[in-house]
Design a protein around this motif. Structure first.
Motif, mmCIF file in Angstrom:
data_model
loop_
_atom_site.group_PDB
_atom_site.id
_atom_site.type_symbol
_atom_site.label_atom_id
_atom_site.label_comp_id
_atom_site.label_asym_id
_atom_site.label_seq_id
_atom_site.Cartn_x
_atom_site.Cartn_y
_atom_site.Cartn_z
ATOM 1 N N LEU A 45 0.824 -1.325 -0.040
ATOM 2 C CA LEU A 45 -0.185 0.027 -0.014
ATOM 3 C C LEU A 45 0.888 1.144 -0.076
ATOM 4 O O LEU A 45 0.463 2.127 -0.743
ATOM 5 N N VAL A 46 1.860 1.176 0.914
ATOM 6 C CA VAL A 46 2.705 2.583 0.584
ATOM 7 C C VAL A 46 3.394 2.672 -0.561
ATOM 8 O O VAL A 46 3.548 3.924 -0.941
ATOM 9 N N LYS A 47 3.824 1.530 -1.123
ATOM 10 C CA LYS A 47 4.526 1.653 -2.552
ATOM 11 C C LYS A 47 3.206 2.314 -3.493
ATOM 12 O O LYS A 47 3.762 3.405 -4.230
ATOM 13 N N LYS A 48 2.256 1.805 -3.397
ATOM 14 C CA LYS A 48 1.218 2.327 -4.263
ATOM 15 C C LYS A 48 0.888 3.661 -4.119
ATOM 16 O O LYS A 48 0.618 4.504 -5.041
ATOM 17 N N LEU A 49 0.952 4.129 -2.669
ATOM 18 C CA LEU A 49 0.364 5.539 -2.565
ATOM 19 C C LEU A 49 1.669 6.359 -2.581
ATOM 20 O O LEU A 49 1.501 7.498 -2.471
ATOM 21 N N ASN A 50 3.090 5.835 -2.811
ATOM 22 C CA ASN A 50 4.217 6.590 -3.044
ATOM 23 C C ASN A 50 4.525 7.363 -1.595
ATOM 24 O O ASN A 50 4.801 8.259 -1.533
ATOM 25 N N VAL A 51 4.057 6.583 -0.299
ATOM 26 C CA VAL A 51 4.398 7.094 0.844
ATOM 27 C C VAL A 51 5.651 6.432 1.625
ATOM 28 O O VAL A 51 5.795 5.317 1.301
ATOM 29 N N THR A 52 6.472 7.335 2.143
ATOM 30 C CA THR A 52 7.546 6.485 2.821
ATOM 31 C C THR A 52 7.356 6.528 4.237
ATOM 32 O O THR A 52 7.363 7.821 4.781
ATOM 33 N N PRO A 53 7.359 5.268 4.762
ATOM 34 C CA PRO A 53 7.174 5.316 6.412
ATOM 35 C C PRO A 53 8.143 6.023 7.151
ATOM 36 O O PRO A 53 9.321 6.122 6.720
ATOM 37 N N GLU A 54 7.850 6.982 8.126
ATOM 38 C CA GLU A 54 8.662 7.906 8.762
ATOM 39 C C GLU A 54 9.024 7.323 10.103
ATOM 40 O O GLU A 54 7.859 7.295 10.834
ATOM 41 N N ASP A 55 9.985 7.035 10.545
ATOM 42 C CA ASP A 55 10.428 6.680 11.908
ATOM 43 C C ASP A 55 9.940 7.907 12.763
ATOM 44 O O ASP A 55 9.853 9.066 12.702
ATOM 45 N N ASN A 56 9.753 7.495 13.999
ATOM 46 C CA ASN A 56 9.106 8.585 14.953
ATOM 47 C C ASN A 56 9.299 8.333 16.314
ATOM 48 O O ASN A 56 9.807 7.091 16.587
ATOM 49 N N ALA A 57 9.043 8.763 17.406
ATOM 50 C CA ALA A 57 9.331 8.604 18.788
ATOM 51 C C ALA A 57 8.518 7.385 19.082
ATOM 52 O O ALA A 57 9.111 6.645 19.881
ATOM 53 N N THR A 58 7.472 7.422 18.915
ATOM 54 C CA THR A 58 6.593 6.080 19.342
ATOM 55 C C THR A 58 7.156 4.773 18.645
ATOM 56 O O THR A 58 7.143 3.913 19.526
ATOM 57 N N SER A 59 7.518 4.829 17.471
ATOM 58 C CA SER A 59 8.298 3.485 16.816
ATOM 59 C C SER A 59 9.431 3.283 17.804
ATOM 60 O O SER A 59 9.875 1.964 18.041
#
Lengths: 106, 174
Positions: free
Chosen positions: B80-94
């Motif tokens: 899905l992120v590939k299709k949406l062209n979204v790069t998951p973003e590391d963050n404090a919660t992760s």
């Protein structure tokens, strides 16, 4: 489309060689988004339940009374022939929040 | 112990929405995708540890189920992120989730036999509960893309199933 064709085919075969099962039907139960549809099923002894899993994860159709227990891979189907009458509660072993009931008449 | 662990996970998972809402903002879709994916990887790592250590057939079967399902959900998320062209973003919660998971695995590594089995399955109950709560109250309401929201909603139902499954296995060790 497939259901009626399959059941008609089965009916023809049954008529030809097994008169007692002439009315046996194939009942399709769709598994989608972690639910069985329909959830309440009415059937007769000799009918076949065809479980169609449209989810991207595997599920099971597991009878609480032990009558059947099949694993259905993602985007595939499995069939179960109902051999005894009575009410059968079933669920998915992997996701026990998925439940349903088949009422099997003679 | 279990309750403290549950509270810690829950608070980590809620950091994104909690901290963000104080500033009047919500976690972004790239952050939500990263948190959900991380939560899946953590449960796969926990299952791998259980598969190495446990001899209990119900625990082993449960761990295999977790690996298979979480991998399938993460595969869907990646597609899905590939299709949406979204790069998951590391963050404090992760980051907090990963730290807690590493600590938990170290704690479980010291146990063996029934003590390990009980600790693993109790943590699976608490972990899925925390993830489900976070999905329901923070991640799903914050997701703006409809396909991401829908995948998170399916994920929630899957993980609610895991929670019940874990509770059934945990009942063996009471």
């Amino acid at each position: 489309m497939r259901g009626p064709i399959v059941s008609r085919l089965l009916g023809v075969v049954a008529l030809a060689c097994l008169p007692a099962a002439a009315h046996a039907e194939v009942i399709q139960v769709r598994i989608e988004k972690l639910g069985f549809a329909p959830q309440q099923i009415s059937a007769h002894v000799g009918d076949t339940i065809e479980w169609l899993n449209a989810d991207f994860i595997a599920h099971t159709a597991t009878a609480r009374n032990g009558a059947f227990d099949v694993t259905i891979a993602p985007n595939s189907s499995q069939s179960v022939v109902l051999k005894a009458d009575g009410a059968v509660d079933f669920y998915c072993k992997f996701h026990p929040n998925m439940t349903g009931r088949i009422t099997v008449a003679k | 112990m279990v309750l403290a662990r549950f509270a810690a996970i829950l608070s980590a998972l809620l950091i994104a929405s909690g901290a963000a809402s104080a500033q009047g903002a919500k976690p972004t879709d790239p952050q939500i995708a990263h948190i959900a994916y991380t939560a899946g990887l953590i449960d796969i790592a926990a299952a791998d540890q259980a598969l190495q250590k446990s001899k209990n057939k119900d625990v082993v079967a449960f761990a295999n189920d977790m690996k298979r399902d979480h991998q399938a959900v993460n595969d869907q998320a990646l597609a899905l992120v590939k299709k949406l062209n979204v790069t998951p973003e590391d963050n404090a919660t992760s980051k907090t989730l990963n730290k807690q998971a590493t600590d938990k695995r170290a704690e479980l590594a010291k146990l063996s036999g029934a003590a390990f089995d009980k600790a693993y399955i109790d943590n699976e109950v608490a972990y899925h509960k925390a993830v489900d709560d976070a999905l329901e109250t923070a991640l799903i309401p914050s997701a703006s893309n409809q396909e991401l929201k829908s995948l998170l909603q399916t994920g929630l139902k899957i993980f609610q199933g895991h929670e019940q499954h874990a509770e059934h296995v945990a009942a063996e060790f009471k």
